[in-house]
Design a protein around this motif. Structure first.
Motif, PDB file in Angstrom:
ATOM      1  N   LEU A  13       0.757  -1.280  -0.046  1.00 21.64           N
ATOM      2  CA  LEU A  13       0.037  -0.022  -0.130  1.00 21.64           C
ATOM      3  C   LEU A  13       1.058   1.416   0.059  1.00 21.64           C
ATOM      4  O   LEU A  13       0.151   2.311   0.019  1.00 21.64           O
ATOM      5  CB  LEU A  13      -0.782   0.011   1.192  1.00 21.64           C
ATOM      6  CG  LEU A  13      -1.930  -1.115   1.255  1.00 21.64           C
ATOM      7  CD1 LEU A  13      -2.758  -1.025   2.464  1.00 21.64           C
ATOM      8  CD2 LEU A  13      -3.006  -1.068   0.110  1.00 21.64           C
ATOM      9  N   GLY A  14       2.076   1.309   0.162  1.00 22.28           N
ATOM     10  CA  GLY A  14       2.945   2.245   0.514  1.00 22.28           C
ATOM     11  C   GLY A  14       3.643   2.631  -0.968  1.00 22.28           C
ATOM     12  O   GLY A  14       4.051   3.949  -1.001  1.00 22.28           O
ATOM     13  N   ASN A  15       3.848   1.928  -1.951  1.00 24.16           N
ATOM     14  CA  ASN A  15       4.583   2.200  -3.060  1.00 24.16           C
ATOM     15  C   ASN A  15       3.622   2.392  -4.153  1.00 24.16           C
ATOM     16  O   ASN A  15       2.347   2.621  -3.859  1.00 24.16           O
ATOM     17  CB  ASN A  15       5.500   1.062  -3.434  1.00 24.16           C
ATOM     18  CG  ASN A  15       4.943  -0.406  -3.955  1.00 24.16           C
ATOM     19  OD1 ASN A  15       3.464  -0.275  -4.450  1.00 24.16           O
ATOM     20  ND2 ASN A  15       5.477  -1.490  -3.618  1.00 24.16           N
ATOM     21  N   ARG A  16       4.121   2.858  -5.351  1.00 29.10           N
ATOM     22  CA  ARG A  16       3.312   3.424  -6.438  1.00 29.10           C
ATOM     23  C   ARG A  16       3.079   2.352  -7.555  1.00 29.10           C
ATOM     24  O   ARG A  16       3.405   2.701  -8.740  1.00 29.10           O
ATOM     25  CB  ARG A  16       3.761   4.528  -7.026  1.00 29.10           C
ATOM     26  CG  ARG A  16       3.732   5.530  -5.977  1.00 29.10           C
ATOM     27  CD  ARG A  16       4.366   6.939  -6.111  1.00 29.10           C
ATOM     28  NE  ARG A  16       4.265   7.778  -7.290  1.00 29.10           N
ATOM     29  CZ  ARG A  16       3.187   8.479  -7.380  1.00 29.10           C
ATOM     30  NH1 ARG A  16       2.119   8.931  -6.244  1.00 29.10           N
ATOM     31  NH2 ARG A  16       2.915   9.043  -8.697  1.00 29.10           N
ATOM     32  N   VAL A  17       3.317   1.208  -7.377  1.00 21.54           N
ATOM     33  CA  VAL A  17       3.652  -0.292  -8.215  1.00 21.54           C
ATOM     34  C   VAL A  17       2.419  -0.996  -8.339  1.00 21.54           C
ATOM     35  O   VAL A  17       1.806  -1.267  -7.392  1.00 21.54           O
ATOM     36  CB  VAL A  17       4.960  -0.981  -7.782  1.00 21.54           C
ATOM     37  CG1 VAL A  17       5.059  -2.198  -8.841  1.00 21.54           C
ATOM     38  CG2 VAL A  17       5.939  -0.040  -7.901  1.00 21.54           C
ATOM     39  N   LEU A  18       2.172  -1.329  -9.416  1.00 22.08           N
ATOM     40  CA  LEU A  18       1.062  -2.353  -9.820  1.00 22.08           C
ATOM     41  C   LEU A  18       1.472  -3.523  -9.799  1.00 22.08           C
ATOM     42  O   LEU A  18       2.635  -4.071 -10.581  1.00 22.08           O
ATOM     43  CB  LEU A  18       0.207  -2.329 -10.877  1.00 22.08           C
ATOM     44  CG  LEU A  18      -0.829  -1.087 -11.009  1.00 22.08           C
ATOM     45  CD1 LEU A  18      -1.114  -0.605 -12.285  1.00 22.08           C
ATOM     46  CD2 LEU A  18      -2.061  -1.160  -9.896  1.00 22.08           C
ATOM     47  N   THR A  19       1.075  -4.749  -8.913  1.00 18.89           N
ATOM     48  CA  THR A  19       1.545  -6.245  -9.088  1.00 18.89           C
ATOM     49  C   THR A  19       1.264  -6.654 -10.272  1.00 18.89           C
ATOM     50  O   THR A  19       0.349  -6.384 -11.181  1.00 18.89           O
ATOM     51  CB  THR A  19       0.790  -6.914  -7.931  1.00 18.89           C
ATOM     52  OG1 THR A  19      -0.428  -7.038  -8.242  1.00 18.89           O
ATOM     53  CG2 THR A  19       1.176  -6.298  -6.576  1.00 18.89           C
ATOM     54  N   THR A  20       2.051  -8.018 -10.603  1.00 19.25           N
ATOM     55  CA  THR A  20       1.668  -8.654 -11.782  1.00 19.25           C
ATOM     56  C   THR A  20       0.217  -9.017 -11.646  1.00 19.25           C
ATOM     57  O   THR A  20      -0.357  -9.111 -12.816  1.00 19.25           O
ATOM     58  CB  THR A  20       2.592  -9.910 -11.672  1.00 19.25           C
ATOM     59  OG1 THR A  20       4.228  -9.790 -11.692  1.00 19.25           O
ATOM     60  CG2 THR A  20       2.409 -10.771 -12.982  1.00 19.25           C
ATOM     61  N   ARG A  21      -0.422  -9.516 -10.450  1.00 17.59           N
ATOM     62  CA  ARG A  21      -1.738  -9.789 -10.732  1.00 17.59           C
ATOM     63  C   ARG A  21      -2.606  -8.837 -11.046  1.00 17.59           C
ATOM     64  O   ARG A  21      -3.605  -8.947 -11.639  1.00 17.59           O
ATOM     65  CB  ARG A  21      -2.019 -10.441  -9.370  1.00 17.59           C
ATOM     66  CG  ARG A  21      -3.445 -10.950  -9.005  1.00 17.59           C
ATOM     67  CD  ARG A  21      -3.703 -11.534  -7.743  1.00 17.59           C
ATOM     68  NE  ARG A  21      -5.169 -11.363  -7.550  1.00 17.59           N
ATOM     69  CZ  ARG A  21      -5.673 -11.614  -6.030  1.00 17.59           C
ATOM     70  NH1 ARG A  21      -4.765 -12.275  -5.346  1.00 17.59           N
ATOM     71  NH2 ARG A  21      -6.844 -11.539  -5.827  1.00 17.59           N
ATOM     72  N   GLU A  22      -2.285  -7.686 -10.331  1.00 16.85           N
ATOM     73  CA  GLU A  22      -3.173  -6.594 -10.585  1.00 16.85           C
ATOM     74  C   GLU A  22      -3.123  -6.139 -12.026  1.00 16.85           C
ATOM     75  O   GLU A  22      -4.186  -5.807 -12.794  1.00 16.85           O
ATOM     76  CB  GLU A  22      -2.553  -5.293  -9.733  1.00 16.85           C
ATOM     77  CG  GLU A  22      -3.171  -5.294  -8.469  1.00 16.85           C
ATOM     78  CD  GLU A  22      -2.424  -4.273  -7.620  1.00 16.85           C
ATOM     79  OE1 GLU A  22      -3.106  -3.556  -6.949  1.00 16.85           O
ATOM     80  OE2 GLU A  22      -1.208  -3.936  -7.582  1.00 16.85           O
ATOM     81  N   LEU A  23      -2.041  -6.090 -12.975  1.00 14.54           N
ATOM     82  CA  LEU A  23      -1.862  -5.850 -14.046  1.00 14.54           C
ATOM     83  C   LEU A  23      -2.478  -6.876 -15.280  1.00 14.54           C
ATOM     84  O   LEU A  23      -3.171  -6.250 -15.871  1.00 14.54           O
ATOM     85  CB  LEU A  23      -0.262  -5.810 -14.763  1.00 14.54           C
ATOM     86  CG  LEU A  23       0.487  -4.476 -14.242  1.00 14.54           C
ATOM     87  CD1 LEU A  23       2.035  -4.879 -14.320  1.00 14.54           C
ATOM     88  CD2 LEU A  23       0.178  -3.217 -14.860  1.00 14.54           C
ATOM     89  N   SER A  24      -2.794  -8.239 -14.661  1.00 12.38           N
ATOM     90  CA  SER A  24      -3.402  -9.160 -15.315  1.00 12.38           C
ATOM     91  C   SER A  24      -4.875  -8.900 -15.040  1.00 12.38           C
ATOM     92  O   SER A  24      -5.732  -9.207 -16.223  1.00 12.38           O
ATOM     93  CB  SER A  24      -3.086 -10.469 -15.034  1.00 12.38           C
ATOM     94  OG  SER A  24      -3.809 -11.453 -15.531  1.00 12.38           O
ATOM     95  N   GLU A  25      -5.171  -8.522 -14.039  1.00 13.11           N
ATOM     96  CA  GLU A  25      -6.766  -8.425 -13.595  1.00 13.11           C
ATOM     97  C   GLU A  25      -7.209  -6.861 -14.128  1.00 13.11           C
ATOM     98  O   GLU A  25      -8.297  -7.155 -15.032  1.00 13.11           O
ATOM     99  CB  GLU A  25      -6.703  -8.189 -12.279  1.00 13.11           C
ATOM    100  CG  GLU A  25      -6.585  -9.806 -11.648  1.00 13.11           C
ATOM    101  CD  GLU A  25      -7.198  -9.875 -10.163  1.00 13.11           C
ATOM    102  OE1 GLU A  25      -7.505  -8.822  -9.629  1.00 13.11           O
ATOM    103  OE2 GLU A  25      -7.139 -10.828  -9.706  1.00 13.11           O
ATOM    104  N   ILE A  26      -6.440  -6.346 -14.461  1.00 16.69           N
ATOM    105  CA  ILE A  26      -6.769  -4.798 -15.095  1.00 16.69           C
ATOM    106  C   ILE A  26      -7.005  -4.891 -16.548  1.00 16.69           C
ATOM    107  O   ILE A  26      -7.933  -4.504 -17.234  1.00 16.69           O
ATOM    108  CB  ILE A  26      -5.591  -3.554 -14.923  1.00 16.69           C
ATOM    109  CG1 ILE A  26      -5.618  -3.214 -13.390  1.00 16.69           C
ATOM    110  CG2 ILE A  26      -5.820  -2.445 -16.120  1.00 16.69           C
ATOM    111  CD1 ILE A  26      -4.444  -2.333 -13.080  1.00 16.69           C
ATOM    112  N   ARG A  27      -6.253  -5.655 -17.260  1.00 17.67           N
ATOM    113  CA  ARG A  27      -6.383  -5.952 -18.696  1.00 17.67           C
ATOM    114  C   ARG A  27      -7.520  -6.783 -18.776  1.00 17.67           C
ATOM    115  O   ARG A  27      -8.442  -6.430 -19.732  1.00 17.67           O
ATOM    116  CB  ARG A  27      -5.066  -7.048 -19.098  1.00 17.67           C
ATOM    117  CG  ARG A  27      -5.075  -7.433 -20.570  1.00 17.67           C
ATOM    118  CD  ARG A  27      -4.053  -8.615 -20.879  1.00 17.67           C
ATOM    119  NE  ARG A  27      -2.860  -7.856 -20.910  1.00 17.67           N
ATOM    120  CZ  ARG A  27      -2.308  -7.290 -22.109  1.00 17.67           C
ATOM    121  NH1 ARG A  27      -2.785  -7.176 -23.219  1.00 17.67           N
ATOM    122  NH2 ARG A  27      -1.076  -6.881 -21.958  1.00 17.67           N
TER     123      ARG A  27
END
Length: 420
Positions: A206-220
Motif C-alpha cells: 500500500l505504500g508504493n506506486r507499483v501495480l503487481t503482476t496480478r493487478e496488471l493481469s486483472e486490469i487487462r
C-alpha cells in the motif's frame, strides 16, 4: 531583452488577438455604461460542494458561474476578499480585470493571477467566468459568440460509470445494458483502475506506486470485459488519480492498449517532469492530464516537451474562459487536442460546454451530472439537459441559463443564504 517572456507574451497575444478584437468591436458602443456594484457567493452541498459566484452591475444585470467546489475550503472567502478590486470596474474589461485582480493588496505584491497567490486562482477563475456571462447579457449575445463563435452546436459529455465487478462478464453485461438505456445517452465513460487486497495478493504494498503482476493481469482482463460488453461505439477512458511511478504507468498503458482507450488519465504526479515525456514516447495509448494545472505557465513545459497527448484543464483551476482558450491556442500550435475536466455542478458543466463550443480541437467534457437527481434541476432550461450524450447550445445572451431558486434554497450548505 527577455526572450522567454517575449515568446510567452507573443503566444498569448497571437491566440487572443482575434477574439479580443471581436469582443471590443461589440463592446465599444456601450463601454463605461456599466460598473460592477457587488459580488456575491454561496455554497451548495450534496455529495460534493459547489461554490457559486454572482457579479452584479449597477444596472441590475448580473452574471453567474462556479468557482472550485470540492474541496471548497476557503474558496468563498477568497472570492469575497477580491470584491474590493472589482467594485466600480467596467465589467466589459474582463482581460484587464483578470490580469490585475488583487494587485496592490497590502498582503501581496503581485496579482491573484500571476502565479504568486497559488490557489486563489480558483476564486479568480470563478469570477472571470461570471464576468463573461455578465458581458454576454450586457451585449445581448451568447458568451460563445464573445469567445470567437461556435465550432460546434453541441458538446459531447462523458460520465463516470463502471461495472460492479469488471472481472465478471455478467456484471459487465449488466453495466453495458444500463449505460445504453440511460436517458442521457452517454457514449463515453471514465473507469478507474482496481487494486487487489494485500491479504490475498502478497506482492501488494500500500505504500508504493507499483501495480503487481496480478493487478496488471486483472486490469487487462477487466477492461477487455468492459470493451466486449459495451462494443466499439462507446469510448472508455482509464482513470489513475496520479497514483503510479513511470515504469508502472508504461505497463498500465500496455495492459489496456487492446481496448483502445480514448486516453489514460493522470498516471504520474501532477506537475511536469521528464517522466511524462518518456511515458508519452513509450505508450500507444493517448496520455491525458492537466486538471490541476494553472494558467498557461502550468501547461507550458508539457507542451514544449510534447509530454502529453490530450490537455485536460478544469476551467475553475486554469484561469477561466479566456486564459484556458489561450492554453488551447498554444496546444493547437503543437497539434494537441483539448478535453475538459469537470466535477462541478450543472452550472459549471453548462458553462464549460459553452466554452468548449468555441474551441476548434475539442474532444469531450466530463460531468458527474446527468443522473436525474436534484443537480439536473439546478438550472432553468428550455430543452433536455443532456440528450444523446451531448449538451446543445442555445442562442440566449451570456451563458443562457438561470438558477432555479427552489432547488438552490433546498441545497444550501449550513450557514448559507440565497443571494436573491
Amino acid at each position: 531583452m527577455n526572450l522567454t517572456m517575449s515568446r510567452r507574451k507573443f503566444l498569448g497575444l497571437v491566440g487572443a488577438a482575434p477574439l479580443l478584437a471581436h469582443f471590443n468591436l461589440l463592446a465599444e458602443p456601450i463601454k463605461y455604461r456599466h460598473k460592477i456594484s457587488d459580488i456575491k457567493c454561496m455554497v451548495l452541498s450534496g455529495g460534493r460542494t459547489y461554490t457559486l459566484v454572482k457579479v452584479i452591475a449597477d444596472s441590475g444585470v448580473y452574471g453567474v458561474a462556479e468557482a472550485y467546489g470540492s474541496p471548497s475550503v476557503g474558496t468563498k472567502e477568497q472570492v469575497l476578499a477580491l470584491k474590493p478590486f472589482l467594485i466600480g470596474k467596467d465589467p466589459l474589461g474582463i482581460d484587464a480585470i483578470y490580469t490585475y485582480l488583487g494587485k496592490g493588496a497590502e498582503s501581496l505584491n503581485g496579482s491573484r493571477t500571476d502565479g504568486s497567490a497559488h490557489m486563489l486562482m480558483r476564486a479568480a477563475s470563478g469570477i472571470e467566468m461570471a464576468l463573461w456571462d455578465l458581458a454576454g447579457k450586457i451585449l445581448g449575445v451568447p458568451t460563445t459568440t464573445l469567445l470567437g463563435g461556435e465550432f460546434r452546436e453541441k458538446v459531447r459529455v462523458y460520465d463516470h460509470a463502471a461495472p460492479r465487478d469488471m472481472l465478471d462478464k455478467g456484471s459487465c453485461q449488466e453495466w453495458a445494458h444500463k449505460v445504453k438505456s440511460d436517458p442521457s445517452g452517454f457514449t463515453a465513460h471514465k473507469i478507474g483502475v482496481n487494486n487487489t487486497d494485500p491479504a490475498t495478493d502478497r506482492a501488494r504494498d500500500l505504500g508504493n506506486r507499483v501495480l503487481t503482476t496480478r493487478e496488471l493481469s486483472e486490469i487487462r482482463q477487466g477492461f477487455e470485459n468492459c470493451r466486449e460488453a459495451i462494443g466499439w461505439e462507446h469510448d472508455i477512458m482509464v482513470h489513475c488519480h496520479w497514483e503510479y511511478d513511470l515504469r508502472t504507468s508504461i505497463q498500465l498503458a500496455q495492459a489496456v492498449e487492446s481496448i483502445k482507450p480514448l486516453w489514460l488519465e493522470d498516471p504520474l504526479g501532477v506537475n511536469y517532469s521528464g517522466s511524462w515525456k518518456r511515458l508519452v514516447e513509450a505508450s500507444n495509448v493517448p496520455i491525458c492530464t492537466g486538471e490541476n494545472l494553472e494558467r498557461r505557465e502550468g501547461f507550458n513545459d508539457f507542451l514544449v516537451n510534447q509530454a502529453l497527448d490530450i490537455l485536460n484543464p478544469d476551467l475553475r483551476n486554469s484561469g477561466g474562459f479566456l486564459e484556458t482558450k489561450r492554453i488551447a491556442d498554444m496546444a493547437e500550435v503543437y497539434g494537441l487536442p483539448v478535453a475538459a475536466h469537470n466535477t462541478g455542478s450543472q452550472l459549471n458543466t453548462w458553462a464549460t460546454s459553452q466554452w468548449a463550443a468555441s474551441i476548434r480541437d475539442f474532444i469531450v467534457c466530463e460531468t458527474t451530472t446527468g443522473r436525474g437527481g436534484w443537480m439536473d434541476q439546478l438550472l432553468v432550461l428550455d430543452a433536455p439537459y443532456i440528450d444523446g450524450g451531448f449538451i446543445r447550445l442555445n442562442d440566449k445572451p451570456g451563458l443562457g441559463v438561470e438558477l432555479n431558486p427552489d432547488v438552490v434554497k433546498a441545497h444550501l450548505a449550513d450557514g448559507e443564504t440565497w443571494w436573491g
